[in-house]
Design an enzyme around this catalytic site. Structure first.
Site, PDB file in Angstrom:
ATOM      1  CE  LYS A 178      28.387 -29.201  -8.159  1.00  0.00           C
ATOM      2  NZ  LYS A 178      29.547 -29.435  -7.271  1.00  0.00           N
ATOM      3  CD  GLU A 252      20.574 -42.657  -7.016  1.00  0.00           C
ATOM      4  OE1 GLU A 252      20.132 -42.967  -5.986  1.00  0.00           O
ATOM      5  OE2 GLU A 252      21.773 -42.785  -7.490  1.00  0.00           O
ATOM      6  CB  CYS A 286      22.873 -44.521  -3.318  1.00  0.00           C
ATOM      7  SG  CYS A 286      23.039 -44.907  -4.770  1.00  0.00           S
ATOM      8  CD  GLU A 386      22.729 -42.768   2.215  1.00  0.00           C
ATOM      9  OE1 GLU A 386      22.853 -43.731   1.010  1.00  0.00           O
ATOM     10  OE2 GLU A 386      22.604 -41.653   1.951  1.00  0.00           O
TER      11      GLU A 386
END
Length: 484
Positions: A178, A252, A286, A386
């Site tokens: 997806k 992750e 990331c 973040e």
């Protein structure tokens, strides 16, 4: 050449979508629609999972020998290698990654993963014997885990697809991918390559859709494992669903990684390294190391030098080979990053370069000025949360023990670096940082080694034999009667 599509890739064939809903892919540079593709629905996901379930339960793929699956994936590798330039251009078009980064990493790194996993699969202990302590021999088998839901993000779409798709295929799994709604185009090219490579019917489906349809896929009873890369918030939700259903998952997730600059580090080498690992992919990574830890004695001079380096980066059209910083993927992401820049100033951090407003010479596009804050306290939100944009925080430390403490004072633990003239001393510091990957005077992701995070940065590992093993179940077969 139009990038528009009117079909979904379900069960290895192009299929008419269940609804007329459309995803508009918008250029982050021009803010104009560059393509329209079908938006997958829950009905499309049901069809994809049904095809994957049938292919796993009844089809040849899981029953092939590892060598036979390796041959098919080797075909994919050769076909993929011939399309690297086209793949790079598609990714830069759909999500704004600088073409220099797309040609360096967005397209070649997925192909490198294919090659790395092929080598690992050839040596993997799919079936091994060991002596049992009760006297009989034991056969230990790695068997395919089943139907895998692979959910990549928009920032490095092919990179994160391949980290899931290739080991799953080599293990004998079937897969429903997806893609993110912002970046569906690259997977259309991938689907064509999978067909040409000879992947059997039903083994792979690709259905781009939004979050609600993604949750339907995650919770689908026909899915045996979910492999996800994305935000920690979304990862928590996926983990909760999988935990409730006792479904395997690998996650992750986010990072807020620290680069520790020791006093003996070479300035030029360190600045060049931080320019890449801090602002790679326009900061939308990331593993970006956005907390830069520097001793109090060097803090001011280093922050000034880092600001000079960052301010000299070329910002603009992602298709310009000279561009180093492109736009944010969407207006919401631009607004998010700008809110953090404003928050940093409110929190009392010193704005050394960058700040709010469009970069010079740009009037359209979702751009953010590359920004450096100095005098940052690690308790500030800009140091703990973040941001996912080109924003770096320089944080002073008192001594090496203090630097280690600050680096570990985070809910995340994904990446990091130590910069020093003494590699042995740097390695000692690296051992003390609670993070899944860390480099000394460099940072990379080597596909022979496991990649993943501690704490809120995720669950499980990708790459290396460990990443391949994530798509297998272990079975012990006891052979012969034990001696009594």
């Amino acid at each position: 050449m139009t990038l528009d599509r009117d079909a979904l890739f379900i069960g290895g064939a192009w299929s008419k979508p269940a609804t007329d809903s459309v995803l508009e892919v918008v250029s982050p540079h021009t803010e104009q629609v560059v393509a329209r593709v079908p938006e997958g629905s829950t009905a499309d996901i049901d069809a994809a999972v049904a095809a994957a379930r049938k292919a796993f339960d009844e089809g040849p793929w899981p029953r092939m020998s590892p060598a036979e699956r390796i041959d098919v994936v080797q075909n994919l590798s050769g076909l993929y290698a011939a399309k690297l330039g086209e793949m790079a251009e598609i990714i830069s078009t759909e999500m704004g990654s600088p073409i220099s980064f797309s040609n360096l990493a967005q397209a070649p790194a997925p192909w490198m993963q294919i090659e790395a996993f092929l080598g690992i699969a050839r040596e993997f202990p799919w079936e091994s014997m060991r002596p049992g302590v009760l006297g009989s021999d034991v056969m230990v088998r790695h068997e395919p885990i089943g139907v895998v839901a692979a959910i990549p993000p928009w920032n490095v779409p092919q990179f994160t697809v391949m980290s899931k798709l290739v080991p799953a295929l080599l293990a004998g799994c079937t897969v429903v991918v997806k893609p993110a709604p912002e970046s569906p185009l690259d997977c259309y090219l991938l689907a064509e390559l999978l067909q040409e490579a000879g992947v059997p019917e039903g083994v792979v489906s690709i259905v781009a859709a939004g979050r609600e349809v993604g949750e339907h896929l995650v919770s689908h009873p026909g899915v045996d494992k979910v492999a996800f890369t994305g935000s920690t918030a979304a990862g928590r939700r996926i983990g909760a669903i999988c935990g409730e259903q006792l479904k395997r998952c690998s996650l992750e997730l986010g990072g807020k990684s620290a680069a520790i600059v020791l006093d003996d580090a070479d300035l030029a080498t360190t600045l060049e390294g931080l320019k890449f690992i801090g602002v790679m992919n326009s900061g939308q990574a990331c593993v970006a190391q956005t907390r830069v830890l520097v001793s109090r004695d060097r803090h001011d001079s280093f922050a000034a030098a880092l600001a000079e380096t960052v301010s000299g980066m070329k910002v603009g059209d992602p298709m310009d080979p000279a561009t180093e910083v492109g736009p944010m993927v969407a207006q919401r992401q631009q607004e998010r990053v700008e809110k953090y820049i404003a928050l940093g100033q409110e929190e009392g951090a010193q704005l050394v370069t960058g700040g709010l407003g469009m970069p010079d010479g740009l009037s359209t596009g979702w751009y953010v000025r590359p920004t450096v804050f100095a005098g940052v306290d690690n308790r500030m939100r800009i140091a703990q949360e973040e941001i996912f944009g080109p924003v770096l925080s320089v944080i002073p430390y008192d001594d090496v023990d203090d630097a280690v403490r600050i680096a570990n004072d985070s809910e995340y633990g994904l990446a990091g670096t130590v910069w020093t003239a003494d590699e042995a001393a740097g390695t000692d510091v690296a051992r003390r940082i609670r993070t899944g990957t860390i480099g000394v005077n460099t940072y990379t992701m080597d596909f022979a080694a496991p990649f993943g995070g501690y704490k809120a940065s995720g669950v499980g590992r990708e790459f290396g034999p460990e990443g391949l093993a994530q798509y297998t179940e272990l079975k012990s077969v006891y052979l012969g009667a034990p001696e009594m």
